[in-house]
Write an enzyme that holds these catalytic residues in place. Structure first.
Site, PDB file in Angstrom:
ATOM      1  N   HIS A 158      54.800  21.644  43.468  1.00 61.90           N
ATOM      2  CA  HIS A 158      54.842  20.458  44.327  1.00 61.90           C
ATOM      3  C   HIS A 158      54.507  20.777  45.784  1.00 61.90           C
ATOM      4  O   HIS A 158      54.201  19.864  46.550  1.00 61.90           O
ATOM      5  CB  HIS A 158      56.224  19.799  44.247  1.00 61.90           C
ATOM      6  CG  HIS A 158      56.511  19.161  42.926  1.00 61.90           C
ATOM      7  ND1 HIS A 158      56.403  17.807  42.713  1.00 61.90           N
ATOM      8  CD2 HIS A 158      56.888  19.694  41.736  1.00 61.90           C
ATOM      9  CE1 HIS A 158      56.711  17.532  41.452  1.00 61.90           C
ATOM     10  NE2 HIS A 158      57.011  18.665  40.836  1.00 61.90           N
ATOM     11  N   ASP A 366      51.791  20.269  54.153  1.00 60.95           N
ATOM     12  CA  ASP A 366      52.569  19.552  53.150  1.00 60.95           C
ATOM     13  C   ASP A 366      51.801  19.558  51.838  1.00 60.95           C
ATOM     14  O   ASP A 366      50.571  19.426  51.829  1.00 60.95           O
ATOM     15  CB  ASP A 366      52.822  18.109  53.585  1.00 60.95           C
ATOM     16  CG  ASP A 366      54.282  17.713  53.475  1.00 60.95           C
ATOM     17  OD1 ASP A 366      55.001  18.347  52.685  1.00 60.95           O
ATOM     18  OD2 ASP A 366      54.697  16.788  54.174  1.00 60.95           O
TER      19      ASP A 366
END
Length: 514
Positions: A158, A366
């Site tokens: 992730h 991110d």
């Protein structure tokens, strides 16, 4: 139909209303045939608990079995706080300066992954499909293979995968990357992440690309592709219609009737670029006096990992910046920055997003950043706000119509925010329409179906026929100290990792875990 087994660091009850998009997506799949969700319970035992650390707790949520294990303090500190969040998180986000390269932490990280593998194995059926999630569990498939697990196993990361030069800074990088070849399929957030993996395989591991996302290294074949995660659009829009969301929207519109709201919603993490964002807002006020008394920044900084020094540092810096901006530019009836160090109720978030003229999603790095997609989904199509998005967020590969910025460039970010505040209505509508279409098409359910479909199409026969037991005899590079007290469980001898999946350079020194 094969049963799905989801393995993640923490287990969520998909039936709870507060569950996030991942829990909703996993719950949908698990409920179809009945399934199992396995992971750490979140409990750290002190040696006096009713059940020993590592004991499997089971609860039933409809057709879904939730199975969790507790960790003792030493395991938690080395596996979770130490290696996962003290080494992998900073390095994978490009912060080598914050990493703690203590080899003893790696030993604890592997020990917990081995413990989880041993607890999970008796719960598995022969035709199960396993889906492992995130950086806490990179070695899990290799540990399962060593115990004889031959089911299909997929892995999804992730967070971003850094380029090879950063990965190679981790003393155990060769071991970690070998572990990934015990999976049949690895999913990454972006095409850039896949390119980083390809470069590592070819440049560091001496492997090769086979086409269509397939790679071979260490005598193993696996597939790696990008599967950008989405949000639960329908669920989020349902929240937007709820009373809490509508109340939040009405309060914000009334309180800031004469202002333009800029909004940031983030965990208080050094990867989110919050100090840079505040400096850009200060630059906006300095360069564009017309925005004074007109623009207000609401910054939500949710508490996270407060026991780590790096997070305490970022909180102090942020509070200092907010105080300085308000002191220099604030007036009796206007504060430029409203900083809230709290986690807001999720059902109020859509209303807050809808009230904001500009959504600021400007992380330094991110994996995806789902706040960007939630901001888009929350907007009024007739009068939408503008998304200002970091080019270093994974979402930037999909959300082309956002205004992309380099968060390190304070002056440039301020100029883009000024552009967002002055964007004409027809352009805002055009951009929002295209953004919303993409957010809806590639939602969290699309992500889940795409990954599981690809996993079912992999060719695991080669891996199933492999005699992993012979490789245990060759040893491994990361030691596993005594499992302490009740371990090893189930009457099994504690095996070494498969050498082909886990071996390190034999000349590397290692330190036993604390």
């Amino acid at each position: 139909m094969s049963r799905l087994v989801v393995i993640s660091n923490r287990v969520a009850d998909p039936a709870k209303a507060a569950a996030g998009g991942l829990a909703v997506a996993m719950g949908d799949a698990l409920r179809q045939t009945g399934g199992l969700w396995f992971g750490w319970s979140g409990t750290v035992t002190d040696g006096h608990a009713a059940a020993p650390a590592g004991h499997v707790h089971r609860t039933q949520a409809g057709k879904v079995t939730l199975a969790t294990v507790d960790l003792d303090r030493a395991d938690h500190d080395s596996y979770y706080a130490g290696y996962s969040n003290g080494v992998l998180w900073p390095v994978f986000h490009g912060r080598l300066d914050l990493a703690n390269f203590d080899t003893g932490l790696a030993a604890g990280y592997r020990r917990v992954n081995q413990l989880l593998a041993r607890r999970l194995l008796p719960l598995l059926a022969e035709d199960d499909i396993l889906w492992v999630h995130d950086y806490h569990l990179i070695p899990l498939a290799a540990e399962l293979r060593a115990l004889g697990c031959r089911q299909r196993i997929g892995f999804f990361l992730h967070i971003p995968l850094p380029p090879p030069t950063l990965l190679a800074a981790i003393p155990e990088h060769a071991w970690l990357m070998r572990c990934l070849f015990a999976y049949d399929l690895m999913g990454l957030q972006t095409r850039q992440d896949v390119q980083h993996f390809e470069r590592y395989v070819c440049e560091e591991a001496g492997g090769q690309t086979l086409g269509d996302g397939a790679f071979r290294a260490h005598g193993q074949r696996m597939v790696c592709r990008d599967f950008p995660i989405g949000i639960d659009v329908d669920g989020f829009m349902a929240l937007a219609q709820g009373g809490a969301s509508r109340d939040m929207y009405e309060r914000m519109k009334h309180e800031y009737a004469q202002r333009r709201l800029l909004l940031g919603i983030d965990r208080l993490d050094y990867s989110k670029g919050l100090p840079q964002r505040l400096r850009a807002f200060r630059e906006l006020l300095a360069r564009h006096p017309e925005q004074r008394r007109r623009a207000t920044l609401i910054q939500i900084g949710s508490p996270t990992r407060e026991g780590l020094d790096a997070y305490a540092d970022i909180r102090r810096e942020l509070e200092s910046l907010c105080g300085a901006i308000n002191g220099d530019y604030g007036e009796l009836d206007w504060m430029p920055v409203r900083y809230i160090h709290q986690t807001l109720p999720r059902d109020s978030i859509p209303g807050l997003c809808r009230a904001a003229a500009v959504g600021l999603v400007t992380p330094l790095r991110d994996g995806m950043n789902l706040v960007a997609k939630e901001y888009v989904a929350a907007q009024d199509p007739a009068d939408p706000g503008v998304l200002v998005l970091s080019r270093f967020a994974g979402a930037a590969e999909q959300l082309h119509e956002a205004l992309l910025v380099n968060p390190y460039d304070v002056h440039g970010t301020a100029a883009v925010v000024q552009q967002a505040l002055h964007m004409p209505l027809h352009e805002r509508r055009q951009r929002h329409q295209r953004l919303l279409q993409r957010v809806c098409e590639q939602d969290v359910h699309w992500w889940r179906k795409a990954f599981l479909s690809a996993l079912k199409e992999t060719r695991p026969q080669e891996r199933r026929d492999r005699d992993w037991s012979k490789e245990r005899e060759a040893g491994f590079g990361i030691p596993v100290p005594s499992m302490r007290q009740e371990r090893p469980p189930l009457g099994l001898e504690l095996p070494a990792c498969p050498a082909d999946a886990l071996a390190l350079d034999a000349s590397r020194s290692v330190v036993s875990d604390r």
